[in-house]
Design an enzyme around this catalytic site. Sequence first.
Site, PDB file in Angstrom:
ATOM      1  N   THR A   1       0.984  -0.879  -0.293  1.00 61.44           N
ATOM      2  CA  THR A   1       0.070   0.258   0.092  1.00 61.44           C
ATOM      3  C   THR A   1       0.842   1.294   0.047  1.00 61.44           C
ATOM      4  OG1 THR A   1      -1.704  -1.194   1.130  1.00 61.44           O
ATOM      5  CG2 THR A   1      -1.705   1.129   1.546  1.00 61.44           C
TER       6      THR A   1
ATOM      7  N   GLY B   1      -4.274  -6.992   4.145  1.00 62.50           N
ATOM      8  CA  GLY B   1      -4.956  -6.326   5.412  1.00 62.50           C
ATOM      9  C   GLY B   1      -6.045  -7.680   5.528  1.00 62.50           C
TER      10      GLY B   1
ATOM     11  N   ARG C   1     -11.616  -9.032  -4.307  1.00 63.11           N
ATOM     12  CA  ARG C   1     -10.760  -9.537  -2.802  1.00 63.11           C
ATOM     13  C   ARG C   1     -10.390  -7.779  -2.556  1.00 63.11           C
ATOM     14  NH1 ARG C   1      -6.015  -6.433  -1.002  1.00 63.11           N
ATOM     15  NH2 ARG C   1      -5.710  -7.766   1.234  1.00 63.11           N
TER      16      ARG C   1
ATOM     17  N   GLY D   1      -8.899  -5.063   0.779  1.00 62.90           N
ATOM     18  CA  GLY D   1      -7.997  -5.330   1.837  1.00 62.90           C
ATOM     19  C   GLY D   1      -8.275  -4.623   3.068  1.00 62.90           C
ATOM     20  N   ASP D   2      -7.874  -3.985   3.185  1.00 61.34           N
ATOM     21  CA  ASP D   2      -7.257  -3.347   4.696  1.00 61.34           C
ATOM     22  C   ASP D   2      -7.867  -1.848   3.950  1.00 61.34           C
ATOM     23  OD1 ASP D   2      -4.793  -3.660   3.869  1.00 61.34           O
ATOM     24  OD2 ASP D   2      -4.538  -1.599   5.460  1.00 61.34           O
TER      25      ASP D   2
ATOM     26  N   THR E   1      -0.242  -0.689   6.191  1.00 64.69           N
ATOM     27  CA  THR E   1       0.307  -1.220   5.588  1.00 64.69           C
ATOM     28  C   THR E   1       0.861  -2.869   5.851  1.00 64.69           C
ATOM     29  OG1 THR E   1       2.091  -1.450   3.322  1.00 64.69           O
ATOM     30  CG2 THR E   1       3.049  -0.032   5.636  1.00 64.69           C
TER      31      THR E   1
END
Length: 289
Positions: A173, A226, A201, A203-204, A223
């Site tokens: 990230t 996730g 998908r 992630g965070d 980072t």
Amino acid sequence: MPAPTAIVVHGGAGTSRDNEDGCTRAAGLALAALERGGDALDAAVAAVVSMEDDGRFNAGTGSVLCLDGQSIEMDASVMDTHGRLGCVACITQVQNPVLVARAVADSPHWLLAGDGATRFARNGGHPPYCQPTDKARAAHARLIAQLGDRPEFARLWNYQRALEESGERACDTVGAVVRGADGHFAVASSTGGSAPSLLGRVGDTPIIGSGFYAGTDGAVAATGIGENIVRHLLAYTVYQWIAAGTPIEQAVQRGIDLFDPAVAVGLIAVGKSGHAAVSNRPMPHAMIC
């Protein structure tokens, strides 16, 4: 007396430190945005746009290819202490997802996903863009060669192309946190997704409190992988420690220590009286404080 400005930028946990000049450039552009009269969010977005355009980071132009070798799905987020919050998830065919997230912050919503996010981008004047880098294509080829060790992806495959037609793991990230001279905080993040991953998908990065958070006591960006970060609500957890008075470097390290050392994770943060960048992997970053 006005608080001094603070800018911290990262290029992803596990990314080569050779890319640190890209973080330095991004931090400089954030500072330039502040010097032009922009606020903390303007500065954070300027930094992330620079890294999305760099090509070496897994964001924007440098995003990884999905397992089918064709799709690119990206996430991005922005937040500040003025109440602005905007995110996109699984957006496709745009060069700067963080600019779309910034536009979402001015809409009636906080998160747009998939085709709706892409249509929103088109309506906002963002032209189609999908030009995978040579680095992304080479990484995809290596990943496909290693998929024999990941049978779950064959079992759960959800792409239109067959697996046969289409090791290493990308989970980077890019992000920036900023404290403006007026004492307000902002955060912006962007990612080109994870590899290997199934289509759709998330992630965070676009999940408030997990990959990012900004409030009256600071701003935090995470980072790493996730799927692990969201289980700890990492950004908000670290923010709460900062707000409770934990020294910022101690709070960030405490967040890293929540994870098994085998899990790649990094954090950057700014508070009222400090700033920090910590990772359990090499993490290119830059600070202007």
